[in-house]
Design a protein around this motif. Structure first.
Motif, PDB file in Angstrom:
ATOM      1  N   UNK A  91       0.833  -1.204   0.000  1.00  8.68           N
ATOM      2  CA  UNK A  91       0.000   0.000   0.000  1.00  8.68           C
ATOM      3  C   UNK A  91       0.870   1.257   0.000  1.00  8.68           C
ATOM      4  N   UNK A  92       1.938   1.232   0.797  1.00  5.82           N
ATOM      5  CA  UNK A  92       2.835   2.395   0.852  1.00  5.82           C
ATOM      6  C   UNK A  92       3.448   2.668  -0.525  1.00  5.82           C
ATOM      7  N   UNK A  93       3.866   1.598  -1.202  1.00  5.84           N
ATOM      8  CA  UNK A  93       4.462   1.767  -2.539  1.00  5.84           C
ATOM      9  C   UNK A  93       3.459   2.433  -3.476  1.00  5.84           C
ATOM     10  N   UNK A  94       2.213   1.981  -3.401  1.00  8.67           N
ATOM     11  CA  UNK A  94       1.173   2.540  -4.276  1.00  8.67           C
ATOM     12  C   UNK A  94       0.930   4.009  -3.939  1.00  8.67           C
ATOM     13  N   UNK A  95       0.889   4.329  -2.646  1.00 10.42           N
ATOM     14  CA  UNK A  95       0.685   5.724  -2.208  1.00 10.42           C
ATOM     15  C   UNK A  95       1.791   6.611  -2.773  1.00 10.42           C
ATOM     16  N   UNK A 119       2.433   5.976   6.570  1.00 11.82           N
ATOM     17  CA  UNK A 119       1.504   6.409   5.512  1.00 11.82           C
ATOM     18  C   UNK A 119       1.763   7.883   5.174  1.00 11.82           C
ATOM     19  N   UNK A 120       1.982   8.684   6.219  1.00 10.36           N
ATOM     20  CA  UNK A 120       2.240  10.113   6.006  1.00 10.36           C
ATOM     21  C   UNK A 120       3.555  10.311   5.258  1.00 10.36           C
ATOM     22  N   UNK A 121       4.581   9.576   5.664  1.00  4.85           N
ATOM     23  CA  UNK A 121       5.895   9.696   5.024  1.00  4.85           C
ATOM     24  C   UNK A 121       5.821   9.315   3.552  1.00  4.85           C
ATOM     25  N   UNK A 122       4.948   8.338   3.220  1.00  2.77           N
ATOM     26  CA  UNK A 122       4.827   7.901   1.820  1.00  2.77           C
ATOM     27  C   UNK A 122       4.039   8.910   0.984  1.00  2.77           C
ATOM     28  N   UNK A 123       3.322   9.823   1.678  1.00  4.38           N
ATOM     29  CA  UNK A 123       2.607  10.871   0.934  1.00  4.38           C
ATOM     30  C   UNK A 123       1.099  10.718   0.906  1.00  4.38           C
TER      31      UNK A 123
END
Ligand code: E4P
Length: 215
Positions: A91-95, A119-123
């Motif tokens: 999910x993080x990669x997709x974000x 999640x925040x760090x990934x954007x």
């Protein structure tokens, strides 16, 4: 704190939108499936005509490539569509990839503050801590909102919003706001309950009785 409706039911969305309180809508595969036989794209597109705000549409793929593919498809339906992905490393990669393309995401099924930070760090545009489901495990779900709010406040570079989800009763709405959530997404029934109070009903009855009995 803004209020979203957590449903795919168009009648509920139409009704709550008429109250003037809705800033967005969240859906998930269970909520879409509950509206038997409806088409996903048609439902999301119809919701976009009823509410002028973010509308979460959830991906089904478990790998980042699939989430990205679905996310790009959903995002083309309407500019207000937000791509919902689970709190996993895929999910993080997709974000991360979607954010680079300017597409907003909702990182869902968040059950601890470390997931929310990542999640925040990934954007991520929003993160969805599941207050009610945390409560179900015997842990205080609102404390999770408090922790995320504290962590996000420590870093001015974080603009991810906290979307309090899995709301079960009106007290969850109040406590989410007090704990620092930016948004609460609520079932229609909970929004109805939140506006009901026996003293309001009794007051109305009394006013009407006094009005009718006036000389
Ligand atoms: C969030 O976006 C989810 O759709 C939702 O709040 C899930 O809540 P539940 O625990 O009532 O299924």
């Amino acid at each position: 704190m803004q209020l979203y409706l957590d449903t795919a039911n168009l009648n509920e969305i139409r009704e709550a939108a008429s109250w003037g309180i809705l800033s967005g809508v969240t859906t998930n595969p269970t909520l879409i499936a509950r509206e038997q036989g409806v088409d996903f794209k048609a439902t999301i597109s119809e919701i976009a005509t009823l509410v002028d705000g973010p509308i979460s549409a959830e991906t089904i793929a478990l790998d980042a490539e699939g989430m990205l593919r679905e996310g790009l498809e959903y995002a083309a339906w309407h500019p207000n569509v937000i791509i919902k992905v689970p709190s996993t490393t895929e999910g993080l990669k997709a974000v991360y990839q979607l954010a680079k393309k300017g597409i907003r995401t909702n990182v869902t099924l968040c059950f601890n503050a470390a997931q929310a930070l990542m999640a925040a760090r990934a954007g991520a545009f929003v993160v969805s801590p599941f207050v009610g489901r945390v409560d179900d495990t015997g842990v205080d779900g609102i404390q999770l909102i408090r922790e995320i709010a504290t962590i996000y406040k420590q870093d001015a570079a974080i603009s991810t919003k906290i979307l309090s989800a899995s709301i079960r009763h009106p007290r969850h709405i109040v406590d989410s706001a007090l704990a620092g959530a930016d948004i609460a997404t609520c079932p229609f029934k909970v929004l109805q309950q939140a506006m009901r109070h026996p003293l309001t009903d009794r007051g109305i009855e009394q006013f009407i009785a006094d009005w009718k009995a006036r000389a």
